[in-house]
Enzyme design. Structure first.
Site, PDB file in Angstrom:
ATOM      1  N   ASP B  11       1.038  -0.676  -0.030  1.00  0.00           N
ATOM      2  CA  ASP B  11      -0.219  -0.451   0.323  1.00  0.00           C
ATOM      3  C   ASP B  11       0.739   1.262  -0.305  1.00  0.00           C
ATOM      4  O   ASP B  11       2.103   1.237   0.586  1.00  0.00           O
ATOM      5  CB  ASP B  11      -1.315   0.034   1.622  1.00  0.00           C
ATOM      6  CG  ASP B  11      -1.967  -0.509   1.221  1.00  0.00           C
ATOM      7  OD1 ASP B  11      -2.571  -1.783  -0.088  1.00  0.00           O
ATOM      8  OD2 ASP B  11      -2.971  -1.347   1.881  1.00  0.00           O
ATOM      9  N   ASP B 130     -14.212  -5.615  -3.369  1.00  0.00           N
ATOM     10  CA  ASP B 130     -14.489  -6.219  -1.675  1.00  0.00           C
ATOM     11  C   ASP B 130     -15.738  -5.881  -1.282  1.00  0.00           C
ATOM     12  O   ASP B 130     -16.574  -5.957  -2.030  1.00  0.00           O
ATOM     13  CB  ASP B 130     -14.232  -4.088  -0.934  1.00  0.00           C
ATOM     14  CG  ASP B 130     -12.625  -3.848  -1.336  1.00  0.00           C
ATOM     15  OD1 ASP B 130     -11.661  -4.268  -1.125  1.00  0.00           O
ATOM     16  OD2 ASP B 130     -12.752  -2.216  -2.294  1.00  0.00           O
TER      17      ASP B 130
END
Lengths: 197, 251
Positions: B11, B130
Site C-alpha cells: 500500500d 471488496d
C-alpha cells in the site's frame, strides 16, 4: 548489438530493462537498416494477432524480418512468438511470418481458466541452446492462444490441461510463449543464453 | 503444472509504503522499490502496488515507483488504486506495469473493463472486488475502500466482469480482512465456480497455513496478503515452503 523490434505494440521497455540488467548492448528500433545491422533480433508483442501483423506491415518490417530471420538469432516473445508461425485463428484467419511451420489456435484446456496466467514448469523436449538440463524451472505465462506445431520444433512444453508449446525453435528462430523478461532469474538466464549465441 | 501464486501487496501513499515496514536496513517509512526488491528476493510471484494517495497531484509518484522497480525486479507488477480512465491504464503500463487493477471505478463504470481489455488485452485487466456477506446469505459488492454498499450481487458482478473481458479477479473479503482467521473459503468457492478466469484470494491471511488451506479447499489461482508480509511476520519463502510440503505446486 541486439535490436528490439519496435512496431508500435508490446512491452518493449520490460524487455529493454531486462537486457540492460544483464548487461546486453541493445536498442529499440523500427529502422530496417538497424535490423539488418543487428547481431540478434527480439520481436516482442502483447495484444491481438491481426493488429500486430497489420502494424508490422504498416511499419514495413514484415519482409526485412523474414529476410533476416535465417541469418541471425531471432527471438519472438509471447505474441511475438505466435507471429513466427504460418497463421493464427485469433479474430479470423491471419497470416503470420511463416518462420516456423504451424498455426496458432485458441487453447481449450479441460476445466481450467483462460487466459493461462502464471508460473508454469518447463518440460524439456530435446536439446536447445537456450535451456539447461535442470528440472523445476518455472517461467511466467499470460496467453489464451497457443501454437499448434510438430514436436520437432518444440524445445519445451508446459502442462496446462494440455501440452502447451512453451519454447519453440527452428534453426536460429526461437520463440518463447512465456515472458523471459518477467520470469525472474530463470528468464534472465534464457535471455543471457540467447544473447551469447 | 501451473504453480499457485503468492502475491505481496504494497500500500503506497505519496510514494512511500504506508504500513510501518521495518525490513533490515529500510527506514520505518518504507521505500516501495526496496520493499519490492526484498519481496522479489523472497520469491514473490508478482508484486502489487496499491496507490492510496489521496491528492490528484500525488498520483504521478506511483508511476516513478513502478518505473524504478521495473528496472530491478523481473516478475509481473500490478498497479491499482485511482485508475479511472484508459489513459491512466496506459500511463501505468508504459511505466512498466504488466497489469492494472480496477475496483470502485469498474463498478461505477463497467465499460472501463471492456475498454481496457479491448485496447491492452484481457491479461492486463484485473478487477479487484471488496465484498461482504449480506443478511440473506448472499454477498454484495462495496466501493470506496469498503465504505459504500452498492447492493450489487457478488456472483452477478463476477460474471459481468468476466463477460466484459477481465482477465483476472482479485476477491477481497471484508468479513475476513483484518481478522486474520484465514481466507474466506465459502466466498472463494462460490466465485471460482461462477467464472472461468483466475481468482486471487485476498483478505484474512493470519497464519502460515492459511495460504495452503485456500489452495487445498478451493481452486483459487493465487493468494494475496499485505500486512502479514509488511510486518515481516512471514516471508513469501516460508509460505511457499509450507505449500510445497503439502503438495501444492509453487515456484
Amino acid at each position: 548489438m541486439t535490436v528490439i523490434i519496435d512496431y508500435g505494440a508490446g512491452n518493449l521497455f520490460s524487455v529493454k530493462n531486462a537486457l540492460e540488467h544483464i548487461g546486453v548492448q541493445n536498442e529499440i528500433s523500427s529502422d530496417p537498416e538497424r535490423i539488418k545491422a543487428a547481431d540478434r533480433l527480439i520481436l516482442p508483442g502483447v495484444g491481438a494477432f491481426p493488429d500486430a501483423m497489420r502494424m508490422l506491415d504498416k511499419a514495413n518490417l514484415t519482409s526485412v524480418i523474414k529476410e533476416q530471420a535465417g541469418k541471425k538469432p531471432l527471438m519472438g516473445i509471447c505474441l511475438g512468438m505466435q507471429m513466427l508461425f504460418d497463421k493464427s485463428s485469433e479474430f479470423g484467419l491471419t497470416d503470420g511470418l511463416g518462420l516456423i511451420p504451424g498455426s496458432v489456435e485458441l487453447m481449450k484446456p479441460k476445466g481450467l481458466p483462460i487466459p493461462h496466467i502464471g508460473w508454469n514448469e518447463l518440460e524439456k523436449n530435446g536439446s536447445c541452446p537456450l535451456l539447461t538440463e535442470d528440472k523445476g524451472e518455472y517461467v511466467y505465462f499470460v496467453h489464451s492462444f497457443a501454437a499448434v506445431t510438430d514436436s520437432r520444433y518444440v524445445a519445451a512444453y508446459c502442462d496446462y490441461g494440455m501440452k502447451v508449446p512453451a519454447l519453440v525453435q527452428n534453426g536460429l528462430v526461437f520463440g518463447c510463449q512465456f515472458h523471459p523478461e518477467k520470469s525472474g532469474e530463470i528468464g534472465l538466464d534464457i535471455l543471457r543464453r540467447f544473447n551469447s549465441l | 503444472m501451473l504453480a499457485k501464486r503468492i502475491i505481496p501487496c504494497l500500500d503506497v501513499r505519496d510514494g512511500k509504503v504506508v504500513k510501518g515496514v521495518n525490513f533490515k536496513g529500510i527506514k520505518e517509512v518504507g521505500d516501495p522499490v526496496e520493499c519490492a526488491c526484498e519481496y522479489n528476493a523472497q520469491g514473490a510471484d508478482e508484486i502489487v502496488f496499491y496507490d492510496i494517495t489521496a491528492s490528484h497531484e500525488g498520483r504521478g509518484v506511483i508511476l516513478d515507483v513502478v518505473r524504478e522497480t521495473a528496472k530491478k525486479v523481473f516478475v509481473p507488477l500490478t498497479v491499482g488504486g485511482g485508475i479511472k480512465t484508459v489513459d491512466d491504464m496506459r500511463n501505468a503500463l508504459r511505466a512498466g506495469a504488466d497489469k492494472i487493477s480496477v475496483n470502485s471505478q469498474a463498478v461505477q463504470n463497467p465499460q472501463l473493463i471492456k475498454d481496457g481489455a479491448d485496447i491492452f488485452g484481457s491479461q492486463c485487466i484485473c478487477v479487484g472486488i471488496d465484498t461482504k456477506k449480506a443478511p440473506d446469505g448472499s454477498w454484495t459488492v462495496f466501493i470506496n475502500g469498503g465504505r459504500i454498499d452498492m447492493h450489487l450481487d457478488l456472483i452477478e458482478w463476477v460474471k459481468t466482469v468476466e463477460r466484459l473481458g477481465a482477465g483476472e479477479i482479485c476477491l477481497n473479503s471484508m468479513d475476513t480482512d483484518g481478522v486474520r482467521g484465514g481466507f474466506d473459503i465459502p466466498m472463494l468457492k462460490a466465485v471460482v465456480q461462477a467464472v472461468n478466469i483466475p481468482v486471487i484470494a485476498s483478505g484474512g491471511a493470519g497464519q502460515l497455513g492459511d495460504f495452503a488451506d485456500a489452495f487445498i479447499k478451493t481452486d483459487c489461482s493465487a493468494a494475496l496478503a499485505a500486512s502479514l508480509f509488511h510486518f515481516k511476520e512471514l516471508t513469501v519463502k516460508q509460505v511457499k515452503d509450507d505449500c510445497r510440503s503439502k503438495g501444492i505446486p509453487v515456484r
